[in-house]
Design an enzyme around this catalytic site. Structure first.
Site, PDB file in Angstrom:
ATOM      1  N   GLY A 104      13.608 -20.138  19.421  1.00  0.00           N
ATOM      2  CA  GLY A 104      14.463 -18.953  19.479  1.00  0.00           C
ATOM      3  C   GLY A 104      15.835 -19.167  18.865  1.00  0.00           C
ATOM      4  O   GLY A 104      16.662 -18.276  18.876  1.00  0.00           O
ATOM      5  N   ARG A 105      16.073 -20.371  18.371  1.00  0.00           N
ATOM      6  CA  ARG A 105      17.409 -20.721  17.841  1.00  0.00           C
ATOM      7  C   ARG A 105      18.492 -20.427  18.864  1.00  0.00           C
ATOM      8  O   ARG A 105      18.412 -20.899  19.978  1.00  0.00           O
ATOM      9  CB  ARG A 105      17.699 -19.932  16.555  1.00  0.00           C
ATOM     10  CG  ARG A 105      17.344 -20.679  15.326  1.00  0.00           C
ATOM     11  CD  ARG A 105      17.742 -19.891  14.098  1.00  0.00           C
ATOM     12  NE  ARG A 105      16.786 -20.133  13.049  1.00  0.00           N
ATOM     13  CZ  ARG A 105      16.745 -21.237  12.326  1.00  0.00           C
ATOM     14  NH1 ARG A 105      17.645 -22.182  12.505  1.00  0.00           N
ATOM     15  NH2 ARG A 105      15.829 -21.413  11.405  1.00  0.00           N
ATOM     16  N   ASP A 122      12.118 -15.157  16.557  1.00  0.00           N
ATOM     17  CA  ASP A 122      13.292 -15.362  17.416  1.00  0.00           C
ATOM     18  C   ASP A 122      13.836 -14.074  18.049  1.00  0.00           C
ATOM     19  O   ASP A 122      14.591 -14.135  19.011  1.00  0.00           O
ATOM     20  CB  ASP A 122      14.424 -16.026  16.616  1.00  0.00           C
ATOM     21  CG  ASP A 122      14.026 -17.404  16.104  1.00  0.00           C
ATOM     22  OD1 ASP A 122      13.112 -18.007  16.683  1.00  0.00           O
ATOM     23  OD2 ASP A 122      14.639 -17.867  15.121  1.00  0.00           O
ATOM     24  N   ASP A 141      18.036 -13.316   9.369  1.00  0.00           N
ATOM     25  CA  ASP A 141      19.319 -12.848   8.824  1.00  0.00           C
ATOM     26  C   ASP A 141      19.798 -13.686   7.645  1.00  0.00           C
ATOM     27  O   ASP A 141      20.490 -13.190   6.765  1.00  0.00           O
ATOM     28  CB  ASP A 141      20.366 -12.661   9.927  1.00  0.00           C
ATOM     29  CG  ASP A 141      21.149 -13.906  10.243  1.00  0.00           C
ATOM     30  OD1 ASP A 141      20.543 -14.994  10.209  1.00  0.00           O
ATOM     31  OD2 ASP A 141      22.360 -13.787  10.524  1.00  0.00           O
ATOM     32  N   GLY A 142      19.373 -14.959   7.572  1.00  0.00           N
ATOM     33  CA  GLY A 142      19.702 -15.767   6.390  1.00  0.00           C
ATOM     34  C   GLY A 142      19.062 -15.136   5.155  1.00  0.00           C
ATOM     35  O   GLY A 142      19.668 -15.083   4.077  1.00  0.00           O
ATOM     36  N   ARG A 171       0.822  -1.222   0.000  1.00  0.00           N
ATOM     37  CA  ARG A 171       0.000   0.000   0.000  1.00  0.00           C
ATOM     38  C   ARG A 171       0.853   1.267   0.000  1.00  0.00           C
ATOM     39  O   ARG A 171       0.494   2.251  -0.646  1.00  0.00           O
ATOM     40  CB  ARG A 171      -0.975  -0.038   1.177  1.00  0.00           C
ATOM     41  CG  ARG A 171      -1.955  -1.208   0.997  1.00  0.00           C
ATOM     42  CD  ARG A 171      -3.312  -0.928   1.519  1.00  0.00           C
ATOM     43  NE  ARG A 171      -4.232  -1.961   1.055  1.00  0.00           N
ATOM     44  CZ  ARG A 171      -5.339  -2.318   1.699  1.00  0.00           C
ATOM     45  NH1 ARG A 171      -5.667  -1.722   2.827  1.00  0.00           N
ATOM     46  NH2 ARG A 171      -6.143  -3.240   1.203  1.00  0.00           N
ATOM     47  N   ARG A 188       7.742 -33.096  34.228  1.00  0.00           N
ATOM     48  CA  ARG A 188       7.126 -33.307  32.906  1.00  0.00           C
ATOM     49  C   ARG A 188       7.749 -32.304  31.931  1.00  0.00           C
ATOM     50  O   ARG A 188       8.093 -31.183  32.328  1.00  0.00           O
ATOM     51  CB  ARG A 188       5.618 -33.049  32.941  1.00  0.00           C
ATOM     52  CG  ARG A 188       4.826 -34.045  33.770  1.00  0.00           C
ATOM     53  CD  ARG A 188       4.745 -35.419  33.090  1.00  0.00           C
ATOM     54  NE  ARG A 188       3.827 -36.303  33.785  1.00  0.00           N
ATOM     55  CZ  ARG A 188       4.117 -36.984  34.888  1.00  0.00           C
ATOM     56  NH1 ARG A 188       5.311 -36.873  35.428  1.00  0.00           N
ATOM     57  NH2 ARG A 188       3.220 -37.777  35.446  1.00  0.00           N
ATOM     58  N   ASP A 217      16.117 -12.161  16.941  1.00  0.00           N
ATOM     59  CA  ASP A 217      17.573 -12.327  16.926  1.00  0.00           C
ATOM     60  C   ASP A 217      18.264 -11.501  15.841  1.00  0.00           C
ATOM     61  O   ASP A 217      19.356 -11.841  15.406  1.00  0.00           O
ATOM     62  CB  ASP A 217      17.923 -13.821  16.745  1.00  0.00           C
ATOM     63  CG  ASP A 217      17.379 -14.389  15.440  1.00  0.00           C
ATOM     64  OD1 ASP A 217      16.581 -13.699  14.773  1.00  0.00           O
ATOM     65  OD2 ASP A 217      17.758 -15.516  15.087  1.00  0.00           O
ATOM     66  N   THR A 272      10.731 -12.594  12.171  1.00  0.00           N
ATOM     67  CA  THR A 272      11.038 -13.883  12.798  1.00  0.00           C
ATOM     68  C   THR A 272      10.600 -13.819  14.253  1.00  0.00           C
ATOM     69  O   THR A 272      10.733 -12.777  14.891  1.00  0.00           O
ATOM     70  CB  THR A 272      12.546 -14.219  12.742  1.00  0.00           C
ATOM     71  OG1 THR A 272      12.812 -15.286  13.668  1.00  0.00           O
ATOM     72  CG2 THR A 272      13.436 -13.052  13.104  1.00  0.00           C
ATOM     73  N   ARG A 326       4.699 -20.313  16.329  1.00  0.00           N
ATOM     74  CA  ARG A 326       4.825 -19.528  15.092  1.00  0.00           C
ATOM     75  C   ARG A 326       3.466 -19.141  14.505  1.00  0.00           C
ATOM     76  O   ARG A 326       3.409 -18.369  13.533  1.00  0.00           O
ATOM     77  CB  ARG A 326       5.618 -20.334  14.063  1.00  0.00           C
ATOM     78  CG  ARG A 326       7.077 -20.467  14.377  1.00  0.00           C
ATOM     79  CD  ARG A 326       7.966 -20.016  13.231  1.00  0.00           C
ATOM     80  NE  ARG A 326       7.783 -20.725  12.009  1.00  0.00           N
ATOM     81  CZ  ARG A 326       8.580 -21.700  11.560  1.00  0.00           C
ATOM     82  NH1 ARG A 326       9.612 -22.094  12.278  1.00  0.00           N
ATOM     83  NH2 ARG A 326       8.373 -22.262  10.403  1.00  0.00           N
ATOM     84  N   LYS A 367       4.483 -25.284  45.497  1.00  0.00           N
ATOM     85  CA  LYS A 367       3.664 -26.390  44.996  1.00  0.00           C
ATOM     86  C   LYS A 367       4.180 -26.900  43.643  1.00  0.00           C
ATOM     87  O   LYS A 367       3.966 -28.056  43.283  1.00  0.00           O
ATOM     88  CB  LYS A 367       2.208 -25.934  44.851  1.00  0.00           C
ATOM     89  CG  LYS A 367       1.511 -25.725  46.183  1.00  0.00           C
ATOM     90  CD  LYS A 367       1.054 -27.071  46.761  1.00  0.00           C
ATOM     91  CE  LYS A 367       0.589 -26.970  48.182  1.00  0.00           C
ATOM     92  NZ  LYS A 367       1.666 -26.857  49.186  1.00  0.00           N
ATOM     93  N   HIS A 368       4.785 -26.037  42.890  1.00  0.00           N
ATOM     94  CA  HIS A 368       5.238 -26.464  41.556  1.00  0.00           C
ATOM     95  C   HIS A 368       6.388 -25.572  41.089  1.00  0.00           C
ATOM     96  O   HIS A 368       6.632 -24.518  41.700  1.00  0.00           O
ATOM     97  CB  HIS A 368       4.083 -26.385  40.557  1.00  0.00           C
ATOM     98  CG  HIS A 368       3.596 -24.982  40.356  1.00  0.00           C
ATOM     99  ND1 HIS A 368       2.557 -24.457  41.100  1.00  0.00           N
ATOM    100  CD2 HIS A 368       4.026 -23.995  39.543  1.00  0.00           C
ATOM    101  CE1 HIS A 368       2.354 -23.207  40.726  1.00  0.00           C
ATOM    102  NE2 HIS A 368       3.239 -22.896  39.787  1.00  0.00           N
ATOM    103  N   CYS A 427      15.722 -21.754   1.507  1.00  0.00           N
ATOM    104  CA  CYS A 427      16.237 -21.955   0.145  1.00  0.00           C
ATOM    105  C   CYS A 427      17.771 -21.984   0.159  1.00  0.00           C
ATOM    106  O   CYS A 427      18.433 -21.025  -0.246  1.00  0.00           O
ATOM    107  CB  CYS A 427      15.707 -20.831  -0.751  1.00  0.00           C
ATOM    108  SG  CYS A 427      16.133 -20.978  -2.483  1.00  0.00           S
TER     109      CYS A 427
HETATM  110  O1  F6P Z   1      13.502 -19.133  13.084  1.00  0.00           O
HETATM  111  C1  F6P Z   1      12.238 -19.481  13.528  1.00  0.00           C
HETATM  112  C2  F6P Z   1      12.237 -20.888  14.075  1.00  0.00           C
HETATM  113  O2  F6P Z   1      10.920 -21.182  14.494  1.00  0.00           O
HETATM  114  C3  F6P Z   1      13.241 -21.165  15.188  1.00  0.00           C
HETATM  115  O3  F6P Z   1      12.810 -20.667  16.431  1.00  0.00           O
HETATM  116  C4  F6P Z   1      13.324 -22.673  15.110  1.00  0.00           C
HETATM  117  O4  F6P Z   1      14.554 -23.123  15.615  1.00  0.00           O
HETATM  118  C5  F6P Z   1      13.225 -22.930  13.641  1.00  0.00           C
HETATM  119  O5  F6P Z   1      12.595 -21.802  13.064  1.00  0.00           O
HETATM  120  C6  F6P Z   1      12.448 -24.148  13.254  1.00  0.00           C
HETATM  121  O6  F6P Z   1      12.527 -24.275  11.876  1.00  0.00           O
HETATM  122  P1  F6P Z   1      11.613 -25.228  11.000  1.00  0.00           P
HETATM  123  O7  F6P Z   1      10.211 -24.692  11.038  1.00  0.00           O
HETATM  124  O8  F6P Z   1      12.215 -25.142   9.642  1.00  0.00           O
HETATM  125  O9  F6P Z   1      11.690 -26.572  11.635  1.00  0.00           O
END
Ligand code: F6P
Length: 322
Positions: free
Chosen positions: A172-173, A129, A103-104, A25, A245, A131, A127, A254, A216-217, A73
């Site tokens: 969060g990688r 993350d 960043d990739g 837009r 657990r 990051d 993202t 996501r 308690k937890h 990719c």
């Molecule tokens: O970068 C986002 C993310 O969800 C990361 O937190 C996680 O490590 C990764 O992607 C999982 O990737 P995929 O969905 O390709 O398994």
């Protein structure tokens, strides 16, 4: 600037649609044609581009995921593959490319602007993350944070009813922001993040002391960049015997409709990306710092000057969970 293209790349994040909408837009408002590239860089290679109109982005601001689809990719690291993508961009007369991703995804954009300087590139941080250097927040982080909070609040009901220790693994990688913010927001007893080295024995002792005091937890929030929830449970079991657990929240983090915060951030960053293209700027990632729009050269983003992990917040979380 006559024609731009926009793509979403890497892991999807809530708010990506709102960012695409803002790009489309703002561009049309300024008399620029916009093309959507489907499936990220794969769509550039396969020439999967379609012209987007004002209506193409109607009814998208509230939707999670990305209507342009996304893909990882790895083949885009190959120069010959990129040459094909650049040829496709040229054949459509595209002179600006907006890449929404992590960043990739920015690296692909930087390569394009190096190998074809007449095509300007701008990155928008999308993202969960959080990051990406050069911005306080990435698009999707706030929604993922709220999804984690909702989930852990529910888990807490069971944790307290059964007096259990729950180990929650979050995404969060290599970045601990989701674990830190969520841990602080749910009142986790322990937060494990990649940025801080933690001794598992100390954590076990802390949980034990809490139980002796009548807790308690316990909620242990572990970032996937530290270790898996399962490994964390096994490590803890070496030192304490609790009814533990593990919950791996996984891709639920996501999904979902973006929060107000993410919609507004995405809209501001999308608009800013187009403004920068109009100004002739290239090879920059947009962001927000202290509520002001920013732009950072890709090179600075990659050299990661100054980690933005908030150690004060981490300390606070420690103090509040004694
Ligand atoms: O970068 C986002 C993310 O969800 C990361 O937190 C996680 O490590 C990764 O992607 C999982 O990737 P995929 O969905 O390709 O398994």
């Amino acid at each position: 600037m006559k024609k731009i293209a926009v793509l979403t790349s890497g892991g999807d994040a809530p708010g990506m649609n709102a960012a695409v909408r803002a790009v489309v837009r703002t561009a049309i408002y300024n008399g620029i044609e916009v093309y959507g590239v489907y499936q990220g860089y794969l769509g550039l290679i396969n020439d999967d581009l379609k012209k987007l109109e004002l209506g193409s982005v109607g009814d998208t601001i509230q939707r999670g995921g990305t209507f342009l689809y996304s893909a990882r990719c790895p083949e885009f690291k190959d120069k010959e593959v990129r040459a094909k993508a650049i040829e496709n961009l040229r054949s459509h007369g595209i002179d600006g490319l907006v890449v929404i991703g992590g960043d990739g995804s920015y690296r692909g954009a930087q390569r394009i602007s190096e190998e074809c300087p007449e095509i300007q590139t701008i990155g928008i941080p999308g993202t969960i993350d959080n990051d990406i250097p050069g911005t306080d927040f990435t698009i999707g982080f706030d929604t993922a944070l709220n999804t984690i909070i909702d989930s852990v609040d529910k888990i807490r009901d069971t944790a307290s009813s059964h007096a259990r220790t729950f180990i929650i693994e979050v995404m969060g990688r290599d970045c601990g922001d989701l674990a830190l913010w969520a841990g602080l927001a749910v009142g986790a007893e322990t937060i494990l993040v990649p940025e801080v080295k933690t001794d598992i024995k100390d954590i076990a002792e802390k949980i034990e002391a809490g139980i002796k005091r009548g807790k308690k937890h316990s909620i242990v929030m572990v970032a996937e960049g530290v270790m898996s929830g399962q490994d964390c449970a096994e490590e803890l079991a070496k030192y304490i015997h609790v009814d533990g657990r593990v919950s791996v929240l996984g891709h639920i983090q996501r999904g979902g409709s973006p929060t107000g915060q993410d919609r507004v951030l995405a809209s501001r960053l999308g608009g800013h990306a187009v403004e920068l293209l109009i100004e002739g700027k290239t090879a920059l990632g947009v962001g927000i710092k202290q509520n002001e729009l920013t732009q950072t050269p890709f090179d600075d983003i990659f050299s990661n000057k100054g980690s933005k992990f908030n150690f004060d917040m981490y300390e606070l979380a420690q103090e509040l969970s004694i």
